[in-house]
Design a protein around this motif. Structure first.
Motif, mmCIF file in Angstrom:
data_model
loop_
_atom_site.group_PDB
_atom_site.id
_atom_site.type_symbol
_atom_site.label_atom_id
_atom_site.label_comp_id
_atom_site.label_asym_id
_atom_site.label_seq_id
_atom_site.Cartn_x
_atom_site.Cartn_y
_atom_site.Cartn_z
ATOM 1 N N THR A 169 0.993 -1.113 -0.229
ATOM 2 C CA THR A 169 -0.024 0.190 0.053
ATOM 3 C C THR A 169 0.672 1.092 -0.049
ATOM 4 O OG1 THR A 169 -0.220 0.125 2.409
ATOM 5 C CG2 THR A 169 -1.894 -1.191 1.437
ATOM 6 N N GLU A 170 0.143 2.254 -0.196
ATOM 7 C CA GLU A 170 0.936 3.477 -0.012
ATOM 8 C C GLU A 170 1.008 4.135 1.397
ATOM 9 O OE1 GLU A 170 2.899 5.065 -2.567
ATOM 10 O OE2 GLU A 170 2.087 3.152 -3.654
ATOM 11 N N GLU A 171 0.994 3.165 2.361
ATOM 12 C CA GLU A 171 1.204 3.696 3.806
ATOM 13 C C GLU A 171 2.465 3.681 3.980
ATOM 14 O OE1 GLU A 171 -1.069 3.754 6.081
ATOM 15 O OE2 GLU A 171 -2.805 3.330 4.723
ATOM 16 N N VAL A 172 2.770 4.783 4.847
ATOM 17 C CA VAL A 172 4.362 5.031 5.457
ATOM 18 C C VAL A 172 4.454 4.737 6.779
ATOM 19 C CG1 VAL A 172 5.765 6.986 5.964
ATOM 20 C CG2 VAL A 172 4.197 7.069 4.088
ATOM 21 N N CYS A 173 5.604 4.015 7.236
ATOM 22 C CA CYS A 173 5.710 3.432 8.560
ATOM 23 C C CYS A 173 5.814 4.569 9.412
ATOM 24 C CB CYS A 173 6.927 2.479 8.477
ATOM 25 S SG CYS A 173 7.447 1.875 10.194
ATOM 26 N N PRO A 174 5.131 4.627 10.616
ATOM 27 C CA PRO A 174 5.358 5.756 11.768
ATOM 28 C C PRO A 174 6.542 5.500 12.239
ATOM 29 C CG PRO A 174 3.770 4.205 12.227
ATOM 30 C CD PRO A 174 4.053 3.697 11.024
ATOM 31 N N ASN A 175 7.215 4.608 12.395
ATOM 32 C CA ASN A 175 8.531 4.145 13.173
ATOM 33 C C ASN A 175 9.561 4.678 12.325
ATOM 34 O OD1 ASN A 175 9.972 3.311 15.221
ATOM 35 N ND2 ASN A 175 10.389 1.252 14.525
ATOM 36 N N ARG A 222 8.295 3.240 2.908
ATOM 37 C CA ARG A 222 7.182 2.941 2.146
ATOM 38 C C ARG A 222 6.944 1.365 2.006
ATOM 39 N NH1 ARG A 222 4.137 7.047 0.521
ATOM 40 N NH2 ARG A 222 4.842 9.101 0.489
ATOM 41 N N ASP A 223 7.976 0.715 2.294
ATOM 42 C CA ASP A 223 7.861 -0.777 2.111
ATOM 43 C C ASP A 223 6.960 -1.197 3.269
ATOM 44 O OD1 ASP A 223 8.750 -3.103 1.080
ATOM 45 O OD2 ASP A 223 10.538 -3.441 1.995
ATOM 46 N N VAL A 224 5.885 -0.978 2.958
ATOM 47 C CA VAL A 224 4.827 -1.471 3.998
ATOM 48 C C VAL A 224 3.624 -2.354 3.467
ATOM 49 C CG1 VAL A 224 2.837 -0.700 5.756
ATOM 50 C CG2 VAL A 224 4.999 0.560 5.380
ATOM 51 N N GLY A 225 3.164 -3.478 3.880
ATOM 52 C CA GLY A 225 2.154 -4.279 3.449
ATOM 53 C C GLY A 225 1.040 -4.532 4.488
ATOM 54 N N TYR A 226 -0.137 -4.861 3.930
ATOM 55 C CA TYR A 226 -1.366 -5.322 4.920
ATOM 56 C C TYR A 226 -1.243 -6.877 4.928
ATOM 57 C CZ TYR A 226 -5.849 -5.342 7.198
ATOM 58 O OH TYR A 226 -6.777 -5.421 7.847
ATOM 59 N N VAL A 227 -0.689 -7.547 5.824
ATOM 60 C CA VAL A 227 -0.448 -8.691 5.966
ATOM 61 C C VAL A 227 -0.940 -9.288 7.232
ATOM 62 C CG1 VAL A 227 1.665 -8.644 4.304
ATOM 63 C CG2 VAL A 227 1.940 -8.402 6.591
ATOM 64 N N GLN A 228 -0.814 -10.833 7.277
ATOM 65 C CA GLN A 228 -1.162 -11.209 8.712
ATOM 66 C C GLN A 228 -0.135 -11.070 9.693
ATOM 67 O OE1 GLN A 228 -1.409 -15.714 8.137
ATOM 68 N NE2 GLN A 228 -1.382 -15.991 10.570
ATOM 69 N N ALA A 229 -0.525 -10.698 10.916
ATOM 70 C CA ALA A 229 0.268 -10.158 12.042
ATOM 71 C C ALA A 229 1.357 -11.022 12.512
ATOM 72 C CB ALA A 229 -0.634 -9.691 13.102
ATOM 73 N N THR A 230 2.337 -10.687 12.886
ATOM 74 C CA THR A 230 3.433 -11.596 13.363
ATOM 75 C C THR A 230 3.397 -11.851 14.774
ATOM 76 O OG1 THR A 230 5.066 -9.915 13.208
ATOM 77 C CG2 THR A 230 4.746 -11.635 11.250
ATOM 78 N N LYS A 231 2.819 -10.586 15.178
ATOM 79 C CA LYS A 231 2.936 -10.525 16.936
ATOM 80 C C LYS A 231 1.240 -10.491 17.134
ATOM 81 C CE LYS A 231 7.171 -7.967 16.851
ATOM 82 N NZ LYS A 231 7.352 -6.549 16.271
ATOM 83 N N ASN A 232 0.758 -11.074 18.320
ATOM 84 C CA ASN A 232 -0.446 -10.938 18.856
ATOM 85 C C ASN A 232 -1.258 -11.307 17.676
ATOM 86 O OD1 ASN A 232 0.234 -10.069 21.238
ATOM 87 N ND2 ASN A 232 0.244 -8.110 20.902
ATOM 88 N N ARG A 233 -1.151 -12.456 17.146
ATOM 89 C CA ARG A 233 -2.059 -12.940 15.841
ATOM 90 C C ARG A 233 -3.385 -13.295 16.094
ATOM 91 N NH1 ARG A 233 1.696 -17.497 13.036
ATOM 92 N NH2 ARG A 233 -0.531 -17.991 12.096
ATOM 93 N N PHE A 234 -3.651 -13.809 17.013
ATOM 94 C CA PHE A 234 -5.028 -14.406 17.474
ATOM 95 C C PHE A 234 -5.559 -13.627 18.550
ATOM 96 C CE2 PHE A 234 -2.212 -18.165 16.331
ATOM 97 C CZ PHE A 234 -2.617 -18.257 15.011
ATOM 98 N N ASN A 263 10.992 -2.960 6.516
ATOM 99 C CA ASN A 263 12.190 -2.459 6.560
ATOM 100 C C ASN A 263 12.559 -2.597 8.271
ATOM 101 O OD1 ASN A 263 14.374 -1.150 5.954
ATOM 102 N ND2 ASN A 263 13.520 1.135 6.396
ATOM 103 N N CYS A 264 11.458 -1.971 9.161
ATOM 104 C CA CYS A 264 12.136 -2.251 10.602
ATOM 105 C C CYS A 264 11.283 -3.274 11.159
ATOM 106 C CB CYS A 264 11.836 -0.873 11.235
ATOM 107 S SG CYS A 264 10.227 -0.202 11.226
ATOM 108 N N GLU A 265 10.486 -3.932 10.704
ATOM 109 C CA GLU A 265 9.642 -4.876 11.197
ATOM 110 C C GLU A 265 8.465 -4.449 12.165
ATOM 111 O OE1 GLU A 265 9.831 -8.271 10.338
ATOM 112 O OE2 GLU A 265 11.453 -7.386 8.805
ATOM 113 N N TYR A 266 8.308 -3.153 12.240
ATOM 114 C CA TYR A 266 6.939 -2.880 13.182
ATOM 115 C C TYR A 266 5.675 -3.028 12.364
ATOM 116 C CZ TYR A 266 4.673 1.161 15.664
ATOM 117 O OH TYR A 266 3.725 1.831 16.476
ATOM 118 N N GLU A 267 4.669 -3.210 13.332
ATOM 119 C CA GLU A 267 3.293 -3.387 13.008
ATOM 120 C C GLU A 267 2.555 -2.272 13.672
ATOM 121 O OE1 GLU A 267 2.294 -7.404 14.185
ATOM 122 O OE2 GLU A 267 3.599 -8.261 12.533
ATOM 123 N N PHE A 268 1.641 -2.086 13.047
ATOM 124 C CA PHE A 268 0.534 -0.701 13.298
ATOM 125 C C PHE A 268 -0.528 -0.771 12.599
ATOM 126 C CE2 PHE A 268 3.315 0.714 9.565
ATOM 127 C CZ PHE A 268 2.171 1.268 8.651
#
Length: 149
Positions: free
Chosen positions: A96-102, A106-118, A144-149
């Motif tokens: 997406t055209e999302e920007v990482c706040p951390n 711009r290397d951001v995707g809407y994917v399955q969460a890696t932390k707190n998945r369930f 890029n930085c493995e941050y989830e938001f």
């Protein structure tokens, strides 16, 4: 009655099909054996002795002369000959055209969460039914930085 002989043996079924079609186009009757078996399982190639091209014994000399002719040119359509080789960029829908706040990447995707998945409800149902959780959360993930938001 004419005798059918093995003209040549090929270890590549695609090459054998091309040769067969070239001979058929030239008016020579021929057929392949073990082509489908080797195409399905290439490990049988050595055991079966490859793909065999069969034709009538009377056509062997004509077939050799046809296959030795290297000046055969296949005319291409103009649109194929003038094909533009510039690569076509296919948009990646997961990006997406999302920007990482951390980190601002711009290397951001809407994917399955890696932390707190369930969620709690999914976890409780999964424990009661003794199955793997059936629903997972999706979040924006910065590659890029493995941050989830």
């Amino acid at each position: 009655m004419d005798k059918i002989v093995v003209f040549e043996t090929y270890y590549n079924p695609i090459e054998a099909s091309i040769i067969k079609e070239r001979l058929i186009d030239s008016g020579i009757q021929c057929f392949l054996t073990d082509e489908n078996t080797i195409a399905v399982n290439p490990l049988y190639n050595q055991a079966l002795g490859g793909v065999r091209l069969h034709l009538f014994e009377r056509d062997v000399a004509i077939a050799r002369s046809i296959l030795q002719d290297e000046d055969v040119q296949i005319p291409l359509a103009e649109e194929v000959a003038e094909f533009d080789e510039t690569p076509i960029k296919i948009p990646d829908e997961s990006r997406t055209e999302e920007v990482c706040p951390n980190c601002g990447s711009r290397d951001v995707g809407y994917v399955q969460a890696t932390k707190n998945r369930f969620g709690i409800f999914t976890t409780v149902i999964s424990i009661l039914l003794m199955v793997y959780p059936f629903r997972a959360k999706k979040t924006h993930h910065c590659f890029n930085c493995e941050y989830e938001f």
